[in-house]
Motif scaffolding. Sequence first.
Motif, PDB file in Angstrom:
ATOM      1  N   ALA A  99       2.544   6.972  -7.200  1.00 49.06           N
ATOM      2  CA  ALA A  99       1.771   7.422  -7.375  1.00 49.06           C
ATOM      3  C   ALA A  99       1.580   9.106  -6.959  1.00 49.06           C
ATOM      4  O   ALA A  99       0.869  10.021  -7.776  1.00 49.06           O
ATOM      5  N   ALA A 100       2.936   8.891  -6.008  1.00 48.24           N
ATOM      6  CA  ALA A 100       3.283  10.708  -5.823  1.00 48.24           C
ATOM      7  C   ALA A 100       3.593  11.144  -6.641  1.00 48.24           C
ATOM      8  O   ALA A 100       4.299  10.272  -7.981  1.00 48.24           O
ATOM      9  N   PRO A 101       3.779  13.018  -7.419  1.00 43.07           N
ATOM     10  CA  PRO A 101       3.882  13.340  -8.192  1.00 43.07           C
ATOM     11  C   PRO A 101       5.662  12.803  -8.120  1.00 43.07           C
ATOM     12  O   PRO A 101       6.380  12.978  -6.942  1.00 43.07           O
ATOM     13  N   ALA A 102       6.730  12.928  -8.730  1.00 47.58           N
ATOM     14  CA  ALA A 102       8.140  12.233  -8.865  1.00 47.58           C
ATOM     15  C   ALA A 102       8.903  13.416  -8.150  1.00 47.58           C
ATOM     16  O   ALA A 102      10.120  13.046  -7.720  1.00 47.58           O
ATOM     17  N   SER A 103       8.495  14.492  -8.678  1.00 44.78           N
ATOM     18  CA  SER A 103       9.077  15.800  -7.427  1.00 44.78           C
ATOM     19  C   SER A 103       9.017  15.371  -6.297  1.00 44.78           C
ATOM     20  O   SER A 103       9.597  16.167  -5.205  1.00 44.78           O
ATOM     21  N   LYS A 104       8.501  14.838  -5.635  1.00 44.15           N
ATOM     22  CA  LYS A 104       7.151  14.736  -3.773  1.00 44.15           C
ATOM     23  C   LYS A 104       7.890  13.290  -3.742  1.00 44.15           C
ATOM     24  O   LYS A 104       8.022  13.371  -2.698  1.00 44.15           O
ATOM     25  N   GLN A 105       8.568  12.527  -4.562  1.00 42.84           N
ATOM     26  CA  GLN A 105       8.752  11.088  -3.774  1.00 42.84           C
ATOM     27  C   GLN A 105       9.476  11.013  -3.519  1.00 42.84           C
ATOM     28  O   GLN A 105       9.473  10.288  -1.981  1.00 42.84           O
ATOM     29  N   GLN A 148       0.905  -1.205  -0.225  1.00 44.42           N
ATOM     30  CA  GLN A 148       0.294  -0.327   0.126  1.00 44.42           C
ATOM     31  C   GLN A 148       0.906   1.071   0.079  1.00 44.42           C
ATOM     32  O   GLN A 148       0.738   2.294  -0.596  1.00 44.42           O
ATOM     33  N   VAL A 149       1.550   1.389   0.456  1.00 43.85           N
ATOM     34  CA  VAL A 149       2.293   2.310   0.949  1.00 43.85           C
ATOM     35  C   VAL A 149       3.236   2.864  -0.168  1.00 43.85           C
ATOM     36  O   VAL A 149       3.821   3.962  -1.222  1.00 43.85           O
ATOM     37  N   CYS A 150       3.414   1.563  -0.861  1.00 47.14           N
ATOM     38  CA  CYS A 150       4.942   1.654  -2.419  1.00 47.14           C
ATOM     39  C   CYS A 150       4.087   2.144  -3.308  1.00 47.14           C
ATOM     40  O   CYS A 150       4.218   2.898  -4.567  1.00 47.14           O
TER      41      CYS A 150
END
Length: 190
Positions: free
Chosen positions: A130-136, A123-125
Amino acid sequence: MKSMLVYRWPGRVPVLREGVFVIGVVTSAKRPQAREQLRSATRAALAAVLGVDADAINIDSTPGEAPRIQVAGDERTIGCSFTHDEGYALAAINLHGSVGVDMMDVQDIHDWDNVARDYLGPQVCAALRAAPASKQATEFARAWTRHEAWLKCQGRQLSEWQAGCEPSTGVALRGLPEGLVGHLAMAGAN
């Protein structure tokens, strides 16, 4: 409680929230000296909060067990947790039970998705992907510190992910130096 302020120590006496407070200590010492500096700061901050002499406070750090605090003349065992990063250290104190704290520097980790899959679960993965690449990188650091804080609070060591062994919540830490993220976990809140 969704977030908690980190009190820079030495400084203003921490305010208890649900019997808990977190202090941050700037340190340029090597790890063994930084550990002692943090424990000394923890005793001083707790003494200020409780209105007792710092010499009345003992921090027991038995290998393989979560550290705990005893105050002379006080029957209760106070929970504490420590974490270090280069140049900065945190201590969390819970007057009512166990506590865990963790922080880390936000950084690009080449294989974060493998680490997340192995240690944080599907789930966390999926949420991280799903997060924007800039926020990963930031989101990974948040998820990791939430997980590590929970493990410390539970008295568990880091191990690969197992169903049913993931934290449901964590308390985000505010007031950390730029580039650091951290979380707190406490008994009864997770």
